[in-house]
Design a protein around this motif. Sequence first.
Motif, mmCIF file in Angstrom:
data_model
loop_
_atom_site.group_PDB
_atom_site.id
_atom_site.type_symbol
_atom_site.label_atom_id
_atom_site.label_comp_id
_atom_site.label_asym_id
_atom_site.label_seq_id
_atom_site.Cartn_x
_atom_site.Cartn_y
_atom_site.Cartn_z
ATOM 1 N N GLY A 77 2.960 61.167 47.929
ATOM 2 C CA GLY A 77 2.394 62.321 47.228
ATOM 3 C C GLY A 77 3.112 63.605 47.566
ATOM 4 O O GLY A 77 3.345 64.455 46.695
ATOM 5 N N GLU A 78 3.497 63.764 48.839
ATOM 6 C CA GLU A 78 4.241 64.962 49.250
ATOM 7 C C GLU A 78 5.608 65.001 48.579
ATOM 8 O O GLU A 78 6.101 66.070 48.197
ATOM 9 C CB GLU A 78 4.394 64.979 50.767
ATOM 10 C CG GLU A 78 3.122 65.336 51.522
ATOM 11 C CD GLU A 78 2.638 66.730 51.177
ATOM 12 O OE1 GLU A 78 3.465 67.658 51.114
ATOM 13 O OE2 GLU A 78 1.423 66.898 50.950
ATOM 14 N N LYS A 81 5.117 66.128 45.039
ATOM 15 C CA LYS A 81 4.805 67.559 45.026
ATOM 16 C C LYS A 81 6.053 68.409 45.222
ATOM 17 O O LYS A 81 6.237 69.442 44.565
ATOM 18 C CB LYS A 81 3.790 67.872 46.131
ATOM 19 C CG LYS A 81 3.313 69.314 46.163
ATOM 20 C CD LYS A 81 2.259 69.506 47.243
ATOM 21 C CE LYS A 81 1.803 70.964 47.298
ATOM 22 N NZ LYS A 81 0.763 71.165 48.357
ATOM 23 N N GLU A 82 6.937 67.975 46.112
ATOM 24 C CA GLU A 82 8.145 68.747 46.401
ATOM 25 C C GLU A 82 9.179 68.650 45.286
ATOM 26 O O GLU A 82 9.863 69.621 44.971
ATOM 27 C CB GLU A 82 8.767 68.276 47.715
ATOM 28 C CG GLU A 82 10.028 69.045 48.097
ATOM 29 C CD GLU A 82 10.624 68.605 49.422
ATOM 30 O OE1 GLU A 82 11.726 69.077 49.753
ATOM 31 O OE2 GLU A 82 9.976 67.784 50.125
ATOM 32 N N TRP A 84 8.673 67.663 41.960
ATOM 33 C CA TRP A 84 8.052 67.434 40.666
ATOM 34 C C TRP A 84 8.930 67.913 39.510
ATOM 35 O O TRP A 84 8.960 67.290 38.449
ATOM 36 C CB TRP A 84 6.675 68.099 40.597
ATOM 37 C CG TRP A 84 6.695 69.616 40.558
ATOM 38 C CD1 TRP A 84 6.615 70.463 41.605
ATOM 39 C CD2 TRP A 84 6.807 70.427 39.377
ATOM 40 N NE1 TRP A 84 6.673 71.772 41.178
ATOM 41 C CE2 TRP A 84 6.779 71.774 39.818
ATOM 42 C CE3 TRP A 84 6.907 70.155 38.014
ATOM 43 C CZ2 TRP A 84 6.872 72.843 38.938
ATOM 44 C CZ3 TRP A 84 7.004 71.222 37.129
ATOM 45 C CH2 TRP A 84 6.983 72.552 37.591
#
Length: 257
Positions: A77-78, A81-82, A84
């Motif tokens: 998920g991180e 997020k970074e 995207w």
Amino acid sequence: MLQDTLDLMPLWAFVAACGVTLAAGFVKGAVGFAMPLVMISGLSLFLDPLVAVAGIILPIVLSNVLQVMRFSWSQAGEAVKEFWRYIVIICVMILISAQFVTMIPAHVFYLVLGVPTVTLSLIQLIGVRFRVAPKWRNASEWIVGLISGTIGGLTGTWGPPTVLFLIALDTPKAKQMLVQGVVYGLGSVTLLVGHLQSGVLNAVTIPWSAALLIPGYLGMQMGFWMSDRMNAAVFRRATLVVLIVAGANLVRRGLLG
């Protein structure tokens, strides 16, 4: 319909394709990418380019799922997020450019992927290091993502520009493996959808692609074992060497047929 699948190639070609996929899975497990690049490079030696593209689709989806599964959901998920921006533009361009793959002459198909791969990798292997300044990070994600997605939709692989971009960001080995898995995983699902639409993946070619899942899986497991034993410097050099060898073969095919 099954007979149509069996008629895609002689038995010897299928056996050779399994060998190529096993090797590609090993490389993917060891350095985190290049499975579609190695498969396209190898399969195109004895198969029609569109049959080769169809064959790589399901194995690369599986390989990227296996790669991401080595990390936690929170880590994945991180990464999303970074990166995207990069992921979004890649997926959009894969969907668009995949619709044009049946219109591209074979020699152009090989050169589009091979030339930039070899050139950029050689530059880095001899010691020239590209670095992306923090202020250019967002813009570079859109630009490199546009290039990667376009190439990915046409050739089935967007690994080379992605890897070179991550190296330019000085991404650590473990994080590089994670980000590649996330980017390639989401992109490979998009590629699957795109080629269902383009007709490259159909009732005849889906069983062919599915048959390559087993050698792809076995190769990945062997590659993971190797990756766990490589230090960061060896990992980086191995990555660039793989890019150069596979890319050079594509250039040869583009120039000589």
